[in-house]
Design an enzyme around this catalytic site. Structure first.
Site, PDB file in Angstrom:
ATOM      1  N   HIS A 118       0.807  -1.232   0.000  1.00 15.05           N
ATOM      2  CA  HIS A 118       0.000   0.000   0.000  1.00 15.05           C
ATOM      3  C   HIS A 118       0.835   1.275   0.000  1.00 15.05           C
ATOM      4  O   HIS A 118       0.326   2.353   0.277  1.00 15.05           O
ATOM      5  CB  HIS A 118      -0.968  -0.015   1.200  1.00 15.05           C
ATOM      6  CG  HIS A 118      -2.037  -1.051   1.077  1.00 15.05           C
ATOM      7  ND1 HIS A 118      -2.795  -1.497   2.136  1.00 15.05           N
ATOM      8  CD2 HIS A 118      -2.489  -1.731  -0.010  1.00 15.05           C
ATOM      9  CE1 HIS A 118      -3.659  -2.432   1.704  1.00 15.05           C
ATOM     10  NE2 HIS A 118      -3.494  -2.582   0.429  1.00 15.05           N
ATOM     11  N   CYS A 147       4.821  20.715  -6.782  1.00 12.78           N
ATOM     12  CA  CYS A 147       6.040  20.195  -7.418  1.00 12.78           C
ATOM     13  C   CYS A 147       6.975  21.341  -7.806  1.00 12.78           C
ATOM     14  O   CYS A 147       6.538  22.331  -8.399  1.00 12.78           O
ATOM     15  CB  CYS A 147       5.624  19.402  -8.658  1.00 12.78           C
ATOM     16  SG  CYS A 147       7.008  18.737  -9.591  1.00 12.78           S
ATOM     17  N   CYS A 150       7.159  21.253 -11.909  1.00 14.03           N
ATOM     18  CA  CYS A 150       6.055  21.603 -12.812  1.00 14.03           C
ATOM     19  C   CYS A 150       4.887  22.295 -12.111  1.00 14.03           C
ATOM     20  O   CYS A 150       3.919  22.669 -12.762  1.00 14.03           O
ATOM     21  CB  CYS A 150       5.561  20.345 -13.541  1.00 14.03           C
ATOM     22  SG  CYS A 150       4.471  19.331 -12.536  1.00 14.03           S
ATOM     23  N   THR A 188      -3.645  -8.331  11.169  1.00 15.08           N
ATOM     24  CA  THR A 188      -4.477  -7.782  10.095  1.00 15.08           C
ATOM     25  C   THR A 188      -5.865  -8.402  10.131  1.00 15.08           C
ATOM     26  O   THR A 188      -5.999  -9.587  10.438  1.00 15.08           O
ATOM     27  CB  THR A 188      -3.834  -7.975   8.705  1.00 15.08           C
ATOM     28  OG1 THR A 188      -4.755  -7.534   7.696  1.00 15.08           O
ATOM     29  CG2 THR A 188      -3.431  -9.421   8.434  1.00 15.08           C
ATOM     30  N   GLU A 215      -7.233 -11.090  18.523  1.00 10.48           N
ATOM     31  CA  GLU A 215      -8.579 -11.701  18.550  1.00 10.48           C
ATOM     32  C   GLU A 215      -8.800 -12.514  17.281  1.00 10.48           C
ATOM     33  O   GLU A 215      -8.103 -12.311  16.285  1.00 10.48           O
ATOM     34  CB  GLU A 215      -9.655 -10.612  18.694  1.00 10.48           C
ATOM     35  CG  GLU A 215      -9.647  -9.612  17.555  1.00 10.48           C
ATOM     36  CD  GLU A 215     -10.606  -8.442  17.777  1.00 10.48           C
ATOM     37  OE1 GLU A 215     -10.902  -8.116  18.937  1.00 10.48           O
ATOM     38  OE2 GLU A 215     -11.049  -7.887  16.762  1.00 10.48           O
TER      39      GLU A 215
HETATM   40  P1  OAD Z   1      -7.042  -3.220  10.624  1.00 15.58           P
HETATM   41  O1  OAD Z   1      -7.150  -2.012  11.493  1.00 15.58           O
HETATM   42  O2  OAD Z   1      -8.202  -3.586   9.784  1.00 15.58           O
HETATM   43  O3  OAD Z   1      -6.728  -4.491  11.528  1.00 15.58           O
HETATM   44  C1  OAD Z   1      -5.773  -4.500  12.556  1.00 15.58           C
HETATM   45  C2  OAD Z   1      -5.727  -5.895  13.132  1.00 15.58           C
HETATM   46  O4  OAD Z   1      -4.688  -5.958  14.082  1.00 15.58           O
HETATM   47  C3  OAD Z   1      -7.010  -6.332  13.863  1.00 15.58           C
HETATM   48  O5  OAD Z   1      -7.370  -7.641  13.413  1.00 15.58           O
HETATM   49  C4  OAD Z   1      -6.597  -6.348  15.346  1.00 15.58           C
HETATM   50  O6  OAD Z   1      -7.280  -7.345  16.078  1.00 15.58           O
HETATM   51  C5  OAD Z   1      -5.122  -6.660  15.226  1.00 15.58           C
HETATM   52  N1  OAD Z   1      -4.271  -6.185  16.332  1.00 15.58           N
HETATM   53  C6  OAD Z   1      -4.356  -5.030  17.042  1.00 15.58           C
HETATM   54  N2  OAD Z   1      -3.360  -4.921  17.927  1.00 15.58           N
HETATM   55  C7  OAD Z   1      -2.593  -6.048  17.795  1.00 15.58           C
HETATM   56  C8  OAD Z   1      -1.398  -6.516  18.424  1.00 15.58           C
HETATM   57  N3  OAD Z   1      -0.772  -5.832  19.376  1.00 15.58           N
HETATM   58  N4  OAD Z   1      -0.915  -7.716  18.019  1.00 15.58           N
HETATM   59  C9  OAD Z   1      -1.526  -8.439  17.061  1.00 15.58           C
HETATM   60  N5  OAD Z   1      -2.644  -8.035  16.426  1.00 15.58           N
HETATM   61  C10 OAD Z   1      -3.172  -6.849  16.780  1.00 15.58           C
HETATM   62  O7  OAD Z   1      -5.704  -3.044   9.750  1.00 15.58           O
HETATM   63  P2  OAD Z   1      -5.262  -3.806   8.422  1.00 15.58           P
HETATM   64  O8  OAD Z   1      -5.742  -5.199   8.399  1.00 15.58           O
HETATM   65  O9  OAD Z   1      -3.804  -3.569   8.279  1.00 15.58           O
HETATM   66  O10 OAD Z   1      -5.176   0.425   3.609  1.00 15.58           O
HETATM   67  O11 OAD Z   1      -6.024  -2.971   7.318  1.00 15.58           O
HETATM   68  C11 OAD Z   1      -5.813  -3.238   5.966  1.00 15.58           C
HETATM   69  C12 OAD Z   1      -5.828  -1.967   5.137  1.00 15.58           C
HETATM   70  O12 OAD Z   1      -7.026  -1.224   5.397  1.00 15.58           O
HETATM   71  C13 OAD Z   1      -4.739  -0.992   5.487  1.00 15.58           C
HETATM   72  O13 OAD Z   1      -3.537  -1.267   4.833  1.00 15.58           O
HETATM   73  C14 OAD Z   1      -5.291   0.334   5.026  1.00 15.58           C
HETATM   74  C15 OAD Z   1      -6.731   0.189   5.456  1.00 15.58           C
HETATM   75  O14 OAD Z   1      -7.642   0.822   4.662  1.00 15.58           O
HETATM   76  C16 OAD Z   1      -4.566   1.482   3.058  1.00 15.58           C
HETATM   77  O15 OAD Z   1      -4.095   2.397   3.701  1.00 15.58           O
HETATM   78  C17 OAD Z   1      -4.516   1.464   1.573  1.00 15.58           C
HETATM   79 ZN    ZN Z   2       5.626  17.795 -11.246  1.00 15.43          ZN
END
Ligand code: OAD
Ligand code: ZN
Length: 246
Positions: A118, A147, A150, A188, A215
């Protein structure tokens, strides 16, 4: 933590290991996740900020939101979870990190082979001529920067909603996932596609899939092994296990 024997056997024989990571791995560094109780998307709506139309409509607002997030990230440091992954590089032939995070913390921890699906919040580019700017080269004011070549608007190098993941990065990540012996899915929700297809691809091609999350998630029922707890604690424990037989 006592690990199951299947997992320990896999750790002993694996050559290629992939870590597929999300916001949760950086939570213990003080970087907020997106969807939890304190999640960023609880306070801000993605459709209003993280997409190109929103940026064109109100570049200063979108820029301000990224400045806010950059500040958090710049003040944060890699935590024991990021660092354990780096150390594991010593014990397997090939360790790769496929991350959805834009916070740069895997790189700052010292990981090699980081695939940033990302983008990266410290990198920016001009929407007209595509000139690249690191954040520290830009003057920080209340307005979206322009920029120097440009005059075009500069945007963060982040994959926004509705935008594709750069093909070369995604293909390379897919290949790593398919060739992995163990794929860890760390911190995630694994619901944002196409990134979330990575664990499935790995498993279809024979990888042993291990989830680490505080979780259960939507993928918990089909992974090979689900470890519930903080990644900053569990990853160092896995590292200790690996070291015990080396
Ligand atoms: P989320 O916020 O959806 O999920 C975070 C996950 O981390 C959850 O399942 C939590 O339970 C878990 N979590 C929290 N603290 C933790 C810890 N200490 N140890 C282990 N697990 C823990 O984030 P992502 O899955 O990364 O996209 O979200 C995916 C994408 O959605 C991101 O990359 C972003 C967002 O829109 C962009 O920015 C393009
Ligand atoms: Zn430019």
């Amino acid at each position: 933590m006592k690990f199951n024997q299947d997992f320990i056997d896999k750790l002993k024989t694996a050559k290629s290991v992939v870590f597929f990571t999300g916001a949760g791995i950086s939570a213990e560094s003080g970087v907020p996740t997106f969807r939890g109780k304190e999640g960023l998307w609880k306070k801000f709506k993605p459709q209003e900020l993280a997409n190109f139309d929103a940026f064109i409509r109100n570049p200063d607002l979108v820029w301000e939101w990224y400045q806010y997030r950059r500040k958090i990230v710049e003040e944060a440091n890699p935590n024991p979870g990021h660092l354990a992954i780096v150390e594991m590089g010593k014990y397997f032939e090939d360790v790769s990190v496929i991350t959805q995070n834009v916070d740069d913390l895997h790189n700052r921890a010292g990981s090699k082979n980081v695939y940033e699906l990302h983008g990266n919040i410290e990198r920016n580019y001009c929407i007209d001529c595509e000139a690249i700017y690191n954040t520290n080269e830009l003057e920080v004011t209340g307005k979206a920067p322009r920029c120097k070549k440009c005059g075009g608007l500069i945007r963060p190098d982040i994959v926004w909603f509705g935008e594709p993941i750069p093909q070369s990065i995604f293909s390379a990540a897919e290949l790593k996932a398919k060739n992995s012996d163990i794929c860890f899915v760390v911190g995630t929700t694994a619901i944002i596609y196409p990134a979330a297809s990575i664990p499935r691809l790995a498993k279809e091609d024979g990888a042993y899939l291990v989830e680490i999350n505080i979780e259960p998630t939507e993928i918990s029922h089909w992974v090979d092994y689900s470890l519930i707890g903080k990644s900053g604690e569990i990853l160092p424990e896995i590292l200790a296990e690996i070291r015990s037989f080396h």
